[in-house]
Design an enzyme around this catalytic site. Structure first.
Site, PDB file in Angstrom:
ATOM      1  N   CYS A   1       5.752  -0.186   7.339  1.00 34.62           N
ATOM      2  CA  CYS A   1       5.452   0.970   6.496  1.00 34.62           C
ATOM      3  C   CYS A   1       6.670   1.329   5.672  1.00 34.62           C
ATOM      4  O   CYS A   1       7.794   1.334   6.193  1.00 34.62           O
ATOM      5  CB  CYS A   1       5.044   2.143   7.387  1.00 34.62           C
ATOM      6  SG  CYS A   1       4.614   3.632   6.473  1.00 34.62           S
ATOM      7  N   LEU A   2       6.450   1.653   4.400  1.00 37.91           N
ATOM      8  CA  LEU A   2       7.566   2.046   3.536  1.00 37.91           C
ATOM      9  C   LEU A   2       8.213   3.348   4.014  1.00 37.91           C
ATOM     10  O   LEU A   2       9.374   3.596   3.709  1.00 37.91           O
ATOM     11  CB  LEU A   2       7.085   2.191   2.084  1.00 37.91           C
ATOM     12  CG  LEU A   2       6.582   0.900   1.439  1.00 37.91           C
ATOM     13  CD1 LEU A   2       6.008   1.185   0.054  1.00 37.91           C
ATOM     14  CD2 LEU A   2       7.688  -0.140   1.357  1.00 37.91           C
TER      15      LEU A   2
ATOM     16  N   GLY B   1       0.836  -1.193   0.000  1.00 38.27           N
ATOM     17  CA  GLY B   1       0.000   0.000   0.000  1.00 38.27           C
ATOM     18  C   GLY B   1       0.871   1.243   0.000  1.00 38.27           C
ATOM     19  O   GLY B   1       2.012   1.209   0.467  1.00 38.27           O
TER      20      GLY B   1
ATOM     21  N   HIS C   1      -2.331   7.869   6.751  1.00 33.28           N
ATOM     22  CA  HIS C   1      -1.353   8.751   6.088  1.00 33.28           C
ATOM     23  C   HIS C   1      -2.023  10.032   5.584  1.00 33.28           C
ATOM     24  O   HIS C   1      -1.420  11.102   5.602  1.00 33.28           O
ATOM     25  CB  HIS C   1      -0.686   8.048   4.907  1.00 33.28           C
ATOM     26  CG  HIS C   1       0.396   7.103   5.294  1.00 33.28           C
ATOM     27  ND1 HIS C   1       1.573   7.510   5.886  1.00 33.28           N
ATOM     28  CD2 HIS C   1       0.492   5.759   5.153  1.00 33.28           C
ATOM     29  CE1 HIS C   1       2.344   6.453   6.103  1.00 33.28           C
ATOM     30  NE2 HIS C   1       1.704   5.380   5.670  1.00 33.28           N
TER      31      HIS C   1
ATOM     32  N   HIS D   1      -4.580   1.771   7.565  1.00 32.19           N
ATOM     33  CA  HIS D   1      -3.188   2.212   7.669  1.00 32.19           C
ATOM     34  C   HIS D   1      -2.921   3.311   6.637  1.00 32.19           C
ATOM     35  O   HIS D   1      -2.370   4.365   6.959  1.00 32.19           O
ATOM     36  CB  HIS D   1      -2.267   1.011   7.437  1.00 32.19           C
ATOM     37  CG  HIS D   1      -0.815   1.351   7.352  1.00 32.19           C
ATOM     38  ND1 HIS D   1       0.091   1.000   8.330  1.00 32.19           N
ATOM     39  CD2 HIS D   1      -0.093   2.007   6.409  1.00 32.19           C
ATOM     40  CE1 HIS D   1       1.298   1.427   7.976  1.00 32.19           C
ATOM     41  NE2 HIS D   1       1.209   2.045   6.809  1.00 32.19           N
ATOM     42  N   GLU D   2      -3.314   3.054   5.390  1.00 31.40           N
ATOM     43  CA  GLU D   2      -3.060   4.042   4.329  1.00 31.40           C
ATOM     44  C   GLU D   2      -3.877   5.307   4.538  1.00 31.40           C
ATOM     45  O   GLU D   2      -3.393   6.415   4.285  1.00 31.40           O
ATOM     46  CB  GLU D   2      -3.325   3.441   2.947  1.00 31.40           C
ATOM     47  CG  GLU D   2      -2.411   2.288   2.576  1.00 31.40           C
ATOM     48  CD  GLU D   2      -0.924   2.588   2.705  1.00 31.40           C
ATOM     49  OE1 GLU D   2      -0.501   3.751   2.514  1.00 31.40           O
ATOM     50  OE2 GLU D   2      -0.162   1.656   3.019  1.00 31.40           O
TER      51      GLU D   2
END
Length: 188
Positions: A113-114, A46, A159, A155-156
């Protein structure tokens, strides 16, 4: 299509609250294409637009990243001999997403997370939620999500509000995670 740089903590842009998308144009399509290419290159599932420095309410998710190097596998665990093909991509685009009716029941899930590379921690989130969003043409969709779908979309969507998964941790755990990340960066 292009791979964009993924912002990492402590970049202050990650704390930005993203703005709604109002124009469904070629610029948006290019952003989404770049986001998928960036996410796949980083082996993520994601990515929110703010993670590539664009404060728009856009997310991409693919819970079935394709392993390009995978060979079909022979398998006979059920007594028959058959072949598993490499996983197919299932890209999903969420523009201006909203969470409706999150369940009171929660589920603990280990998240990464990236933007917080190589760090994982358990986060408690609603186990189910109804999500409303628009597609690339501005058409509205709604779906009840649960399991990994629900975890990933929440989660996304965090952001988009300037929230990272580590913000859900206790202050002590968050401090330990950030110290670990600092150490990992020094080694690299």
């Amino acid at each position: 299509m292009a791979i964009r740089e993924i912002l990492e903590v402590p970049d202050p842009r990650l704390k930005t609250v993203s703005t709604p998308v109002t124009e469904f144009d070629d610029e948006l399509r290019t952003l989404v294409d770049d986001m998928f290419e960036t996410m796949y290159a980083a082996h993520g599932i994601g990515l929110a637009a703010i993670q590539v420095g664009v404060p728009k309410r856009v997310l991409v998710i693919d819970l079935q990243p394709e392993d390009e190097d995978a060979e079909p596998e022979a398998c006979d665990h059920d007594g028959t001999h058959h072949t598993h093909q490499p996983t197919k991509k299932e890209p999903r685009i969420f523009i201006n997403p909203e969470i409706l009716d999150p369940s009171e029941e929660t589920k603990d899930y280990q998240e990464g997370c990236l933007s917080v590379p190589d760090i994982y921690a358990d986060v408690d989130r609603p186990a189910r939620c109804r999500v409303r969003w628009q597609d690339l043409d501005g058409k509205t969709h709604e779906e009840v999500m649960e399991g990994l779908d629900a975890v990933c979309i929440q989660h996304e969507m965090d952001h988009l509000e300037g929230v990272l998964f580590i913000d859900h941790l206790s202050r002590l755990k968050r401090k330990m995670v950030l110290k670990k990340l600092e150490k990992l960066r020094k080694v690299a």
